[in-house]
Write a protein that holds these residues in place. Structure first.
Motif, PDB file in Angstrom:
ATOM      1  N   GLY A  97       0.838  -1.189   0.000  1.00 14.45           N
ATOM      2  CA  GLY A  97       0.000   0.000   0.000  1.00 14.45           C
ATOM      3  C   GLY A  97       0.873   1.239   0.000  1.00 14.45           C
ATOM      4  O   GLY A  97       1.557   1.528   0.985  1.00 14.45           O
ATOM      5  N   LEU A 127       1.277   4.991   0.252  1.00 14.67           N
ATOM      6  CA  LEU A 127       0.564   6.156   0.775  1.00 14.67           C
ATOM      7  C   LEU A 127       1.268   7.408   0.278  1.00 14.67           C
ATOM      8  O   LEU A 127       2.434   7.655   0.614  1.00 14.67           O
ATOM      9  CB  LEU A 127       0.542   6.125   2.305  1.00 14.67           C
ATOM     10  N   GLU A 151      -0.696  -0.716  -4.535  1.00 17.10           N
ATOM     11  CA  GLU A 151      -1.992  -0.057  -4.456  1.00 17.10           C
ATOM     12  C   GLU A 151      -1.749   1.359  -3.933  1.00 17.10           C
ATOM     13  O   GLU A 151      -1.193   1.531  -2.849  1.00 17.10           O
ATOM     14  CB  GLU A 151      -2.943  -0.804  -3.528  1.00 17.10           C
ATOM     15  N   TYR A 166      -2.692   4.988  -2.513  1.00 21.10           N
ATOM     16  CA  TYR A 166      -3.662   5.745  -1.716  1.00 21.10           C
ATOM     17  C   TYR A 166      -3.137   7.175  -1.618  1.00 21.10           C
ATOM     18  O   TYR A 166      -2.060   7.407  -1.064  1.00 21.10           O
ATOM     19  CB  TYR A 166      -3.817   5.140  -0.323  1.00 21.10           C
ATOM     20  N   THR A 167      -3.897   8.136  -2.148  1.00 25.91           N
ATOM     21  CA  THR A 167      -3.416   9.509  -2.273  1.00 25.91           C
ATOM     22  C   THR A 167      -4.292  10.467  -1.494  1.00 25.91           C
ATOM     23  O   THR A 167      -5.525  10.408  -1.581  1.00 25.91           O
ATOM     24  CB  THR A 167      -3.381   9.935  -3.751  1.00 25.91           C
ATOM     25  N   ALA A 180      -5.993   2.796  -5.700  1.00 26.64           N
ATOM     26  CA  ALA A 180      -6.996   2.266  -4.790  1.00 26.64           C
ATOM     27  C   ALA A 180      -7.960   3.352  -4.328  1.00 26.64           C
ATOM     28  O   ALA A 180      -9.171   3.202  -4.439  1.00 26.64           O
ATOM     29  CB  ALA A 180      -6.313   1.598  -3.591  1.00 26.64           C
ATOM     30  N   ARG A 181      -7.452   4.458  -3.792  1.00 32.39           N
ATOM     31  CA  ARG A 181      -8.314   5.514  -3.277  1.00 32.39           C
ATOM     32  C   ARG A 181      -7.611   6.862  -3.418  1.00 32.39           C
ATOM     33  O   ARG A 181      -6.390   6.952  -3.355  1.00 32.39           O
ATOM     34  CB  ARG A 181      -8.638   5.302  -1.784  1.00 32.39           C
ATOM     35  N   TRP A 227     -10.625   3.374   3.816  1.00 27.38           N
ATOM     36  CA  TRP A 227      -9.470   2.762   3.180  1.00 27.38           C
ATOM     37  C   TRP A 227      -9.036   1.457   3.830  1.00 27.38           C
ATOM     38  O   TRP A 227      -8.091   0.828   3.351  1.00 27.38           O
ATOM     39  CB  TRP A 227      -8.278   3.721   3.229  1.00 27.38           C
ATOM     40  N   GLY A 231      -8.637  -3.126   0.797  1.00 20.78           N
ATOM     41  CA  GLY A 231      -8.109  -1.949   1.468  1.00 20.78           C
ATOM     42  C   GLY A 231      -6.785  -2.248   2.145  1.00 20.78           C
ATOM     43  O   GLY A 231      -6.101  -3.230   1.847  1.00 20.78           O
ATOM     44  N   CYS A 257       2.765  -1.288   4.295  1.00 23.41           N
ATOM     45  CA  CYS A 257       2.386   0.097   4.006  1.00 23.41           C
ATOM     46  C   CYS A 257       3.662   0.925   3.852  1.00 23.41           C
ATOM     47  O   CYS A 257       4.514   0.915   4.740  1.00 23.41           O
ATOM     48  CB  CYS A 257       1.521   0.679   5.131  1.00 23.41           C
TER      49      CYS A 257
END
Length: 664
Positions: free
Chosen positions: A4, A6, A35, A37-38, A78-79, A221, A250, A257
């Motif tokens: 993930g 970030l 994946e 995530y922003t 992802a998000r 998330w 998620g 991470c």
């Protein structure tokens, strides 16, 4: 491995290349699944124009910019969520539904307890001496600091639980209740001196900023993975033990991470670490806390607001450093800031930003002649101190009339940057009045102002090829990208001692004090008048840059870090498994090597001691009673047995309490 990533949108980090660095990392590690995530920082980029899929787009949409059609690597967007404006209801855990009745009263009571702990944790008075970021003192002082940090953490994760169970956290953080709780914390004995004078307007401004900073707590998330109830005080704050069952996507489903910045960007990783046992890797190419202090140092915010927000950012940074399995920095200067903020030295590592050396390494070596062209490149802004550079060049031009100075760069985005460029142009005309007058007809002004893409300079490497010596005159600098580009181009450099300049240069260039035109002029003349020395320094600079600052070095470092962190992380138990027995987390429960066909575990020699990792050596014969998917370990007597369960690394597995102040 599922990672993930970030990230933060809305602007570059200290290296000046957030997205290129991130894209090259994904492109260079095709064996991992990323994946993204922003968090979007500001409205200037536009939520709808986000190149990573826009707000609320699902994991099936979008491919990360710069990764060309997934040829070598691919990343799912992802998000994406904003840190400005209203948080859309579609991005929250559970929008509304609790405001009235007994459910609403319980939620507000829980919020009062959690937010009270959070506020008390970061409003505590600074220690004797008045320093905001001191080393942890001994005895009672250390115990007080540890207690404040634990209370801050309890409030932070309590608010995360509240957001998951009830929703509505942004409204609560902007409510009158939050303002009153923060006011009580500011008026409490032992609070920050500056906080005692906070007025209602100051408290409103602080709660508004806190809502933005804590917005990741309310996002959807985290999937439906199991919460670690052993590390959360459910008796105190109430609430269920968390969602049951296997992970539902998620961050609950990722193996690691990787936060590319601190502050709010790392908050989702903190929650995944706390509740799911997911290891957290933090990368900071600029000290986020330092950037916060510099941003708040100007006018526009009162002293209480600056003090309270600075204390909150300090507490959040300390919590992030304490929970991260590893913290990487882009240079030693950032690393010192991290240590100063409480990061454990044994969990710090320097990974220099990677730069694409292809175009710059093709620049021919500087000619060993008497060419005397000084080159400056970068973004024109006051911190670059071009005024001192122009005064220094005036002295160089008097001693060497053939010398020229080419300033290549566009003004920065700030309103004062364009005015600063105009001021420098006026100063150049004043310092060289005769040449400026002749330039109208002959075009021989020794100082020129140009931009990349203009006549004769279509690419950045063309600027370095046209110069003999690169000059950096900054009074404040992070990681000097222009300096590295000049080194990759084989150019000798003269730089001011600021930021990470000395660390980057090593012994391959000349370094002078900042704001010292005389010293800058002497160093430039020393290289312009000695072509042999200039060529030797340029060759050494190119060798150093190719060894330390290329994309390949950066990707190789993170490839090793990913494998190292996963090798120390216990496998999480299956969903619904109870404590004890075979359901306990174990290191290397199913290593990747167990799926490799062939005789990797066939006997081939006498019995030896088992390796410390617990992996089966190539000489160990598999026991017929042990499944082939499990690793085997030979005992001292030569028999093969199933490996004993390894203890979980402190802070890495679910249910492992973090021992503050102890070495990992």
């Amino acid at each position: 491995m599922r990672i993930g990533l970030l990230t933060e949108g809305g602007g570059p980090d200290a290296s000046g290349e957030t997205r290129p660095w991130r894209d090259r990392l994904v492109h260079g590690l095709p064996g991992h699944e990323f994946e993204v995530y922003t968090l979007e920082r500001g409205p200037e980029d536009g939520v709808g124009r986000c190149s990573e899929g826009g707000v609320g787009r699902g994991p099936e949409d979008g491919v990360l910019d710069g990764v060309m059609d997934g040829v070598r690597g691919r990343a799912r967007v992802a998000r994406v969520a904003p840190l400005h404006g209203e948080l859309p209801a579609a991005l929250r855990w559970r929008p509304g539904g609790w405001h009235a009745g007994a459910r609403g009263r319980r939620a507000r009571r829980r919020f009062a307890e959690c937010f009270g702990d959070l506020a008390a944790g970061f409003t505590a008075a600074e220690p004797p001496g008045g320093r905001a970021l001191p080393p942890v003192p001994a005895a009672d002082g250390a115990a007080d600091r540890e207690g404040q940090a634990d209370r801050f953490a309890a409030g932070l994760y309590g608010l995360a639980r509240l957001a998951r169970d009830h929703g509505g956290l942004p409204e609560l953080l902007r409510s009158e209740q939050a303002v009153r709780i923060l006011e009580s914390a500011c008026r409490a004995p032992g609070a920050l001196r500056a906080a005692h004078g906070a007025r209602v307007g100051d408290l409103l401004a602080v709660t508004e900023e806190l809502e933005r900073a804590l917005r990741p707590l309310s996002l959807d998330w985290y999937g439906t993975g199991r919460y670690d109830t052993d590390r959360y005080d459910t008796d105190r704050y109430g609430g269920s033990a968390g969602a049951s069952g296997s992970d539902g996507g998620g961050l609950a489903a990722v193996d690691l991470c990787h936060a590319t910045a601190g502050g709010s960007v790392a908050l989702p990783g903190l929650l995944a670490k706390r509740f799911f046992g997911t290891p957290l890797l933090l990368t900071e190419y600029g000290a986020r806390l330092r950037e916060h202090y510099l941003a708040r140092s100007g006018v526009g915010a009162s002293a209480p607001v600056r003090a309270l927000l600075g204390a909150f950012e300090t507490a959040l940074a300390a919590e992030t450093y304490a929970e991260a399995a590893l913290v990487t920095s882009g240079n030693a200067r950032t690393r010192r800031w991290q240590e100063h903020c409480g990061a454990d030295r044994e969990r710090l590592r320097t990974v220099y930003p990677g730069m694409d050396a292809t175009g710059f390494a093709a620049v021919p070596d500087t000619a060993a002649d008497h060419s005397a062209t000084l080159m400056w490149t970068g973004t024109v802004e006051p911190a670059k101190d071009l005024v001192s550079l122009l005064h220094a060049f005036a002295a160089v031009h008097r001693a060497e009339p053939a010398a020229t100075l080419r300033i290549v760069g566009a003004p920065g985005p700030g309103p004062e940057d364009a005015a600063y460029l105009a001021q420098c142009r006026v100063l150049a005309a004043q310092l060289f009045p005769d040449e400026a007058a002749d330039a109208r007809s002959a075009g021989d002004n020794p100082v020129s102002f140009e931009e990349i893409g203009g006549p004769g300079l279509p690419r950045p490497q063309d600027a370095y090829a046209a110069g003999s010596v690169l000059v950096l005159s900054s009074v404040a600098e992070g990681f000097p990208r222009s300096l590295v580009e000049a080194m990759l181009s084989g150019r000798a450099t003269v730089s001011t001692d600021t930021g990470a300049v000395c660390e980057v240069i090593g012994g391959t260039g000349l370094v002078v004090p900042p704001r010292n035109p005389r010293a800058l002029a002497d160093a430039c003349l020393a290289l312009l008048l000695d072509p042999g020395r200039r060529a030797r320094l340029g060759a050494a600079a190119r060798a150093r840059a190719l060894e330390l600052f290329t994309v390949e070095q950066n990707i190789a470092a993170f490839r090793g870090i990913y494998l190292e962190l996963m090798s120390r992380t216990p496998c999480r138990p299956a969903a619904g498994a109870g404590p004890g027995g075979d359901s306990e987390p174990r290191l290397f429960t199913r290593p990747a090597e167990s799926h490799v066909p062939g005789r990797w575990a066939v006997a081939g020699g006498a019995a030896q001691a088992a390796p410390p990792t617990g992996l089966a050596p190539s000489w160990a014969a598999p026991d017929p009673g042990v499944p082939t998917a499990e690793p085997v370990v030979a005992s001292a007597a030569g028999s093969v047995t199933e490996p004993a369960a390894e203890p979980a690394v402190a802070g890495a597995g679910a249910g492992a309490d973090r021992q503050r102040g102890a070495r990992p």
